[in-house]
Design a protein around this motif. Structure first.
Motif, mmCIF file in Angstrom:
data_model
loop_
_atom_site.group_PDB
_atom_site.id
_atom_site.type_symbol
_atom_site.label_atom_id
_atom_site.label_comp_id
_atom_site.label_asym_id
_atom_site.label_seq_id
_atom_site.Cartn_x
_atom_site.Cartn_y
_atom_site.Cartn_z
ATOM 1 N N LYS A 26 66.131 25.598 -26.965
ATOM 2 C CA LYS A 26 65.899 25.219 -28.360
ATOM 3 C C LYS A 26 65.726 26.410 -29.294
ATOM 4 C CE LYS A 26 65.301 21.235 -29.445
ATOM 5 N NZ LYS A 26 66.287 20.361 -30.067
ATOM 6 N N THR A 27 65.135 27.506 -28.790
ATOM 7 C CA THR A 27 64.809 28.639 -29.664
ATOM 8 C C THR A 27 65.706 29.851 -29.457
ATOM 9 O OG1 THR A 27 63.211 29.611 -28.120
ATOM 10 C CG2 THR A 27 62.377 27.940 -29.681
ATOM 11 N N THR A 29 65.308 32.035 -27.321
ATOM 12 C CA THR A 29 64.356 33.121 -27.067
ATOM 13 C C THR A 29 63.752 32.926 -25.694
ATOM 14 O OG1 THR A 29 63.812 33.217 -29.416
ATOM 15 C CG2 THR A 29 62.218 34.194 -27.919
ATOM 16 N N LEU A 43 58.283 28.842 -35.555
ATOM 17 C CA LEU A 43 58.149 27.494 -35.008
ATOM 18 C C LEU A 43 57.238 26.695 -35.937
ATOM 19 C CD1 LEU A 43 57.786 28.208 -31.194
ATOM 20 C CD2 LEU A 43 59.848 27.833 -32.524
ATOM 21 N N PHE A 47 58.637 21.250 -34.953
ATOM 22 C CA PHE A 47 58.943 21.641 -33.582
ATOM 23 C C PHE A 47 57.835 21.168 -32.638
ATOM 24 C CE2 PHE A 47 59.153 24.504 -29.930
ATOM 25 C CZ PHE A 47 60.459 24.286 -29.544
#
Length: 92
Positions: A26-27, A29, A43, A47
């Motif tokens: 999702k990120t 990262t 975030l 989220f």
């Protein structure tokens, strides 16, 4: 395949791997289990609600009331503890 057809992770390690994979997807990262997801910026509370839905669907739990506080979602370790507590037979 429906969410109910996928077996829920059964150990803390399984939950950790699943959460890290979800977060990374999702990120875009890489995350450490003790890294504060919200302190680093980027975030949002939206989220946080995605995390709630993901946890409920992935780990067959219901999160409500006092469990809907941001501290339960700040780190992967906090979410692992929440899942373990909500999956415990006595809820403790």
């Amino acid at each position: 395949m429906t969410a109910s057809a996928v077996p829920a992770p059964t150990t803390d390690d399984d939950v950790e791997r699943s959460l890290l994979a979800f977060l990374e997807k999702k990120t875009k990262t890489s995350w450490e289990v003790d890294r504060d997801l919200f302190a680093v910026g980027g975030l949002s509370s939206l989220f946080a609600m995605e995390l709630v839905v993901h946890l409920e669907q992935s780990f067959a739990i219901a999160i409500g009331g006092p469990d809907l506080k941001l501290d339960n979602f700040r780190t992967v370790r906090a979410m692992i503890a929440l899942v373990a507590r909500l999956r415990a037979p006595d809820g403790e």
